[in-house]
Design a protein around this motif. Structure first.
Motif, mmCIF file in Angstrom:
data_model
loop_
_atom_site.group_PDB
_atom_site.id
_atom_site.type_symbol
_atom_site.label_atom_id
_atom_site.label_comp_id
_atom_site.label_asym_id
_atom_site.label_seq_id
_atom_site.Cartn_x
_atom_site.Cartn_y
_atom_site.Cartn_z
ATOM 1 N N THR A 22 3.024 2.780 -5.372
ATOM 2 C CA THR A 22 1.877 3.010 -6.562
ATOM 3 C C THR A 22 1.804 4.302 -7.374
ATOM 4 O O THR A 22 1.377 3.876 -8.506
ATOM 5 C CB THR A 22 0.571 3.337 -5.375
ATOM 6 O OG1 THR A 22 0.724 4.358 -4.516
ATOM 7 C CG2 THR A 22 0.250 2.103 -4.515
ATOM 8 N N VAL B 281 -14.566 11.513 -5.150
ATOM 9 C CA VAL B 281 -14.919 12.381 -4.160
ATOM 10 C C VAL B 281 -13.988 13.528 -4.227
ATOM 11 O O VAL B 281 -12.614 13.085 -4.169
ATOM 12 C CB VAL B 281 -14.980 11.870 -2.844
ATOM 13 C CG1 VAL B 281 -15.433 12.946 -1.760
ATOM 14 C CG2 VAL B 281 -15.706 10.685 -2.712
ATOM 15 N N PRO C 206 -3.305 -2.575 -3.461
ATOM 16 C CA PRO C 206 -3.255 -1.625 -4.167
ATOM 17 C C PRO C 206 -1.977 -1.946 -5.248
ATOM 18 O O PRO C 206 -2.376 -1.623 -6.540
ATOM 19 C CB PRO C 206 -3.189 -0.221 -3.641
ATOM 20 C CG PRO C 206 -3.748 -0.592 -2.288
ATOM 21 C CD PRO C 206 -3.629 -1.978 -2.076
ATOM 22 N N GLU D 294 -8.567 6.168 -9.766
ATOM 23 C CA GLU D 294 -8.426 7.541 -10.103
ATOM 24 C C GLU D 294 -6.700 7.894 -10.299
ATOM 25 O O GLU D 294 -6.605 8.679 -10.614
ATOM 26 C CB GLU D 294 -8.520 8.305 -8.464
ATOM 27 C CG GLU D 294 -9.873 8.277 -8.307
ATOM 28 C CD GLU D 294 -10.139 8.873 -6.674
ATOM 29 O OE1 GLU D 294 -9.540 9.890 -6.349
ATOM 30 O OE2 GLU D 294 -10.897 8.248 -6.089
ATOM 31 N N LEU D 295 -5.916 6.735 -10.149
ATOM 32 C CA LEU D 295 -4.471 6.835 -10.259
ATOM 33 C C LEU D 295 -4.308 6.583 -11.880
ATOM 34 O O LEU D 295 -3.037 6.820 -12.268
ATOM 35 C CB LEU D 295 -3.732 6.149 -9.462
ATOM 36 C CG LEU D 295 -3.899 6.264 -7.991
ATOM 37 C CD1 LEU D 295 -2.751 5.175 -7.155
ATOM 38 C CD2 LEU D 295 -3.276 7.626 -7.592
ATOM 39 N N LYS E 69 -12.144 1.179 -2.540
ATOM 40 C CA LYS E 69 -11.978 1.910 -1.062
ATOM 41 C C LYS E 69 -10.565 2.735 -1.070
ATOM 42 O O LYS E 69 -10.478 3.727 -0.566
ATOM 43 C CB LYS E 69 -11.521 0.722 -0.515
ATOM 44 C CG LYS E 69 -11.143 0.850 1.166
ATOM 45 C CD LYS E 69 -11.239 -0.438 1.853
ATOM 46 C CE LYS E 69 -10.650 0.046 3.208
ATOM 47 N NZ LYS E 69 -10.356 -1.131 4.080
ATOM 48 N N PHE E 70 -9.461 2.167 -2.049
ATOM 49 C CA PHE E 70 -8.215 2.940 -2.009
ATOM 50 C C PHE E 70 -8.342 4.114 -3.136
ATOM 51 O O PHE E 70 -7.449 4.844 -3.357
ATOM 52 C CB PHE E 70 -6.951 2.030 -2.205
ATOM 53 C CG PHE E 70 -6.723 0.999 -1.379
ATOM 54 C CD1 PHE E 70 -6.169 1.639 -0.045
ATOM 55 C CD2 PHE E 70 -7.241 -0.147 -0.930
ATOM 56 C CE1 PHE E 70 -6.008 0.745 1.190
ATOM 57 C CE2 PHE E 70 -6.935 -0.994 0.035
ATOM 58 C CZ PHE E 70 -6.300 -0.556 1.006
ATOM 59 N N GLY E 71 -9.221 4.087 -3.977
ATOM 60 C CA GLY E 71 -9.308 5.040 -5.210
ATOM 61 C C GLY E 71 -8.172 4.890 -6.079
ATOM 62 O O GLY E 71 -7.438 5.690 -6.770
ATOM 63 N N ILE E 72 -8.106 3.359 -6.374
ATOM 64 C CA ILE E 72 -6.824 3.040 -7.684
ATOM 65 C C ILE E 72 -7.175 3.506 -8.879
ATOM 66 O O ILE E 72 -6.338 3.838 -9.582
ATOM 67 C CB ILE E 72 -6.687 1.468 -7.392
ATOM 68 C CG1 ILE E 72 -6.357 1.148 -6.331
ATOM 69 C CG2 ILE E 72 -5.703 0.825 -8.621
ATOM 70 C CD1 ILE E 72 -6.533 -0.446 -5.897
ATOM 71 N N ARG F 101 -20.881 2.759 -0.591
ATOM 72 C CA ARG F 101 -20.125 2.963 0.738
ATOM 73 C C ARG F 101 -19.223 3.963 0.676
ATOM 74 O O ARG F 101 -18.877 4.958 1.328
ATOM 75 C CB ARG F 101 -19.507 1.761 1.329
ATOM 76 C CG ARG F 101 -18.641 1.879 2.589
ATOM 77 C CD ARG F 101 -18.782 0.399 2.959
ATOM 78 N NE ARG F 101 -17.680 0.328 4.094
ATOM 79 C CZ ARG F 101 -17.186 -0.636 4.777
ATOM 80 N NH1 ARG F 101 -17.457 -1.852 4.169
ATOM 81 N NH2 ARG F 101 -16.253 -0.473 5.601
ATOM 82 N N TYR F 102 -18.313 3.928 -0.569
ATOM 83 C CA TYR F 102 -17.205 4.783 -0.681
ATOM 84 C C TYR F 102 -17.240 6.009 -1.553
ATOM 85 O O TYR F 102 -16.416 6.847 -1.738
ATOM 86 C CB TYR F 102 -16.122 3.889 -1.264
ATOM 87 C CG TYR F 102 -15.548 2.759 -0.309
ATOM 88 C CD1 TYR F 102 -15.203 3.019 1.078
ATOM 89 C CD2 TYR F 102 -15.347 1.409 -0.763
ATOM 90 C CE1 TYR F 102 -14.988 2.120 1.850
ATOM 91 C CE2 TYR F 102 -15.212 0.470 0.051
ATOM 92 C CZ TYR F 102 -14.867 0.911 1.505
ATOM 93 O OH TYR F 102 -14.749 -0.371 2.330
ATOM 94 N N ARG F 103 -18.308 6.069 -2.567
ATOM 95 C CA ARG F 103 -18.079 7.040 -3.700
ATOM 96 C C ARG F 103 -19.496 7.538 -3.930
ATOM 97 O O ARG F 103 -19.573 8.832 -4.196
ATOM 98 C CB ARG F 103 -17.658 6.220 -4.967
ATOM 99 C CG ARG F 103 -17.097 6.896 -5.973
ATOM 100 C CD ARG F 103 -16.570 6.402 -7.169
ATOM 101 N NE ARG F 103 -15.128 6.305 -6.537
ATOM 102 C CZ ARG F 103 -14.110 5.515 -7.257
ATOM 103 N NH1 ARG F 103 -14.511 5.256 -8.353
ATOM 104 N NH2 ARG F 103 -12.838 5.567 -6.871
ATOM 105 N N SER G 271 2.509 4.516 -0.768
ATOM 106 C CA SER G 271 1.933 5.649 -1.962
ATOM 107 C C SER G 271 3.116 6.045 -2.875
ATOM 108 O O SER G 271 2.829 6.149 -4.140
ATOM 109 C CB SER G 271 1.522 6.713 -1.195
ATOM 110 O OG SER G 271 2.886 7.216 -0.398
ATOM 111 N N ARG H 100 0.884 -1.239 -0.070
ATOM 112 C CA ARG H 100 -0.014 -0.098 -0.011
ATOM 113 C C ARG H 100 0.820 1.077 -0.021
ATOM 114 O O ARG H 100 0.418 2.178 0.288
ATOM 115 C CB ARG H 100 -0.748 0.121 1.356
ATOM 116 C CG ARG H 100 -1.875 -1.031 1.210
ATOM 117 C CD ARG H 100 -2.683 -1.209 2.445
ATOM 118 N NE ARG H 100 -3.753 -2.389 2.304
ATOM 119 C CZ ARG H 100 -4.592 -2.709 3.270
ATOM 120 N NH1 ARG H 100 -4.639 -1.941 4.312
ATOM 121 N NH2 ARG H 100 -5.227 -3.750 3.303
#
Lengths: 352, 367
Positions: free
Chosen positions: B13, B365, B222, B48-49, B43-46, B357-359, B10, B8
């Motif tokens: 990633t 977000v 991730p 988005e990367l 959950k981790f927003g992967i 739950r997350y988005r 950063s 995980r």
């Protein structure tokens, strides 16, 4: 607000939704909040607005007092780090402390199931006395009922607490302001995992002990040092996530927190990873969140870290501008933002 | 925490995300098969990367979600009986049947218990000889070996009060069903690492060859997922379609042989209904005839229960990757975790639950 006489007799819950109480109605999540908002608050709102939160603060003569009550039904009765008795004291004095009150007196009501071992009861009562002494409160009244075997679950304890408010602050979600810092007093999720490990017979490499403890000393210290506390809330059922959502909803403000700054002990994280649970939603019994101005972060952390129970205090995030729901966001360890939503009910372990 | 934090990190990633962006020249659509991967991604927003040219669509790999409503109704019927101790994994309890769910049966007095291991159900049967203990055997190839072990042990011990409601499903037929469906847009797959830890990945060679799709066996953290995406894109960009193993720290080509042998001894491959999708041939596991005595459907006479699925729930389209959860008109309005229309909204691996739950909204977000 309707008076008691006008209060409608029809059930405020659409019966087709939940014709029966589910365990989740007591789980600290969304269903429990629906029960409070739709049934208890409308039913009991009389001349004084009841507080749905930790304790109600009210005026008696020239004195501001705080009062709270809580019932303790945890299984197993004894767990690593405490038992039902210490929990029944800690929970109630902590609720008073969260209102900024110095706890003075407690009542203790015992509902005992026929057949409970006397030695177990003594162990629990002794723990209550020790916990009360440590928190500086006296247990001054009580009640004992014994119910038939099979009609109780060993022992239920109710404690009611009264405390005195000795500062001029208004400590409530309505005092929280955009820009406030959010601190948490230590690692989260330990009590819930300690209970689950014992209850479900899960054996991990190390024993996870509950964080159950009185928060009175660090809270009174913060108040004595004159810190401008806007709000405090202890992290019980529903954990940190539930508290942040409650405060955000009550203040209509946004809250953003940093996942990497939220302390979770390695063994708790590992147990949660195995079971598919979110440690931020797991109950604590000796942790609280504090909302205060950014300028006071260092001073508050310095005070909190003087006390063993809050030695692991950290700054985890900030209050942001008014925001429509969902209001709480978390920046993940890899840097992306996501919602931190109010838990729906009890967390259930996953399949794989 | 060791073996978690490293995956995980950063900085690492970001490096993977940069490398993916560097080599991506065209739009590509990838499907992560497993719901556990979907949850990690959201959950981790992967996602988005990743560069905008890459779309991740969410696959059918959530065992709770694909369990047909008919089986849930059978479970509810059995769990309501006074003589039964009904054992289930936790996240099946909130899954709606046609009328109610297991939590409500429990609230009405049904003896419904969460177990962490299927073998706990065998222990319960031994400890309660006067009761009927039923285990709700749900899951992909990941949980099937443990279910098989319960049958083996119960049979060795001669337990007469233990039975199973079996709804095990298999991943490769589901991948083929997705690939064979009309309008399929999937160009590469992240296969589920834990399924392959049991089964290995030899089954995927013919699929990759026949449909010309890269399939990369991928883990759940991730960095695993980003590396899996990178391996898919590397293949797609040069026109290859091979099976690769990203999750080599857990997966061997031939999988876990003792687990596979036990499964083969207890189960046979059968056709199975998938919630929202319909029947997929040879896509499930059922008890072999010599173990019919452990079949709860026969023991409790529920084999004939037939139920139509909700017409409003579009989880079938979500499970096939044809729509994203928020594209369903009921998402977040008539369908929420408290009032789910389908299992995808309540399962801890369901795509709708992850988005809710997350988005909540289609856009990530922002702070």
């Amino acid at each position: 607000m309707e008076s008691a006489a006008q209060f409608t007799l029809s059930c405020p819950f659409p019966i087709q939704d939940y014709p029966q109480i589910l365990m989740a109605h007591g789980g600290g999540g969304r269903l429990m909040h629906q029960l409070l908002d739709n049934m208890f608050l409308p039913a009991f709102s009389g001349s004084t607005l009841p507080s749905p939160h930790d304790a109600s603060v009210f005026q008696a003569g020239n004195t501001r007092l705080a009062m709270t009550t809580d019932s303790y039904v945890v299984r197993p009765m004894c767990f690593p780090g405490g038992n039902l008795g210490s929990l029944a004291v800690h929970g109630t004095v902590n609720d008073l402390a969260m209102a900024g009150a110095r706890p003075l007196y407690l009542s203790a009501g015992f509902i005992i199931e026929e057949g409970l071992r006397m030695e177990t009861l003594w162990q629990i009562v002794s723990s209550m006395r020790e916990a009360a002494n440590a928190a500086g409160v006296s247990i001054i009244t009580g009640d004992t009922k014994v119910v038939d075997k099979g009609k109780g679950d060993g022992l239920f304890i109710n404690t009611t607490g009264v405390g005195i408010v000795e500062h001029p602050l208004s400590i409530s979600p309505q005092s929280v302001q955009a820009g406030d810092a959010v601190l948490v007093s230590g690692d989260v999720g330990r009590h819930g995992m300690a209970i689950m490990a014992v209850r479900e017979g899960l054996a991990f490499e190390s024993t996870i002990e509950s964080d159950s403890a009185s928060l009175v000393l660090p809270v009174l210290d913060l108040l004595r040092q004159g810190l401008e506390i806007h709000c405090m809330r202890d992290l019980t059922r529903g954990g940190l996530t539930s508290v942040l959502n409650e405060i955000a909803d009550a203040s209509q403000l946004g809250i953003s927190v940093e996942e990497k700054h939220i302390p979770v002990r390695g063994d708790v994280r590992a147990a949660c990873e195995i079971l598919g649970l979110d440690p931020l939603q797991v109950a604590c019994e000796g942790r609280f969140a504090v909302f205060l101005p950014q300028s006071q972060i260092e001073a508050a952390l310095e005070i909190l870290r003087r006390h063993q129970v809050s030695a692991g205090a950290t700054h985890i995030g900030k209050v942001t501008q008014p925001s429509p729901a969902p209001r709480v966001t978390l920046r993940s360890v890899i840097g992306a933002q996501r919602i931190l939503d109010m838990p729906s009910g009890e967390q259930l372990p996953r399949i794989c | 925490m060791k073996f978690i934090d490293e995956y995980r990190d950063s900085t690492a990633t970001k490096r993977y995300a940069q490398e993916i962006a560097r080599i991506t020249t065209r739009p590509w659509t990838l499907m992560e098969v497993c719901g556990g991967q979907t949850h990690a991604i959201i959950k981790f927003g992967i996602d988005e990367l990743l560069p905008k040219k890459i779309e991740l669509i969410h696959g059918p790999g959530c065992p709770v979600c694909v369990t047909p409503v008919e089986i849930i109704d059978k479970a509810l019927e059995i769990a309501s009986r006074p003589e039964v101790i009904f054992c289930s994994f936790g996240d099946m309890l909130r899954v709606p049947g046609s009328q109610t769910d297991l939590l409500a049966v429990k609230a009405r007095g049904g003896d419904v218990r969460i177990v962490y291991s299927p073998l706990d159900a065998v222990k319960l049967a031994e400890a309660n000889p006067q009761r009927q203990v039923v285990f709700f055997a749900v899951g992909f190839e990941t949980t099937a070996p443990a279910t098989a072990m319960t049958v083996y042990q119960a049979s060795q011990k001669g337990l007469k009060n233990f039975s199973l409601l079996v709804s095990h499903v298999l991943v490769p037929p589901a991948i083929e069903a997705v690939l064979g469906s009309e309008g399929c847009r999937v160009q590469a797959f992240l296969a589920a690492g834990h399924v392959c830890a049991v089964m290995g990945y030899e089954e995927y060679f013919p699929i990759a060859a026949r449909y010309r799709v890269p399939i990369v066996v991928t883990g759940f953290e991730p960095l695993d997922i980003l590396q899996g995406v990178l391996m898919c894109i590397e293949q797609l960009e040069i026109g290859r379609a091979e099976v690769q193993n990203q999750y080599s720290r857990s997966v061997r080509q031939s999988g876990n042989r003792p687990a596979r042998e036990l499964m083969a001894r207890v189960f046979q491959v059968v056709p199975r209904k998938w919630r929202g999708v319909g029947e997929i041939p040879m896509s499930g596991l059922g008890l072999r005839h010599e173990y019919d005595g452990f079949d709860a459907e026969h023991r409790f006479g529920v084999a004939e229960i037939r139920v139509e699925e909700s017409s409003e729930c579009r989880s079938g389209l979500v499970l096939q990757g044809k729509i994203k959860p928020h594209e369903c008109p009921a998402f977040g309005t008539r369908c929420t975790p408290e009032h789910p229309l389908g299992a995808t909204m309540v399962s801890s691996e369901g795509a709708c639950a992850a988005y809710y739950r997350y988005r909540r909204s289609p856009k990530p977000v922002t702070s």
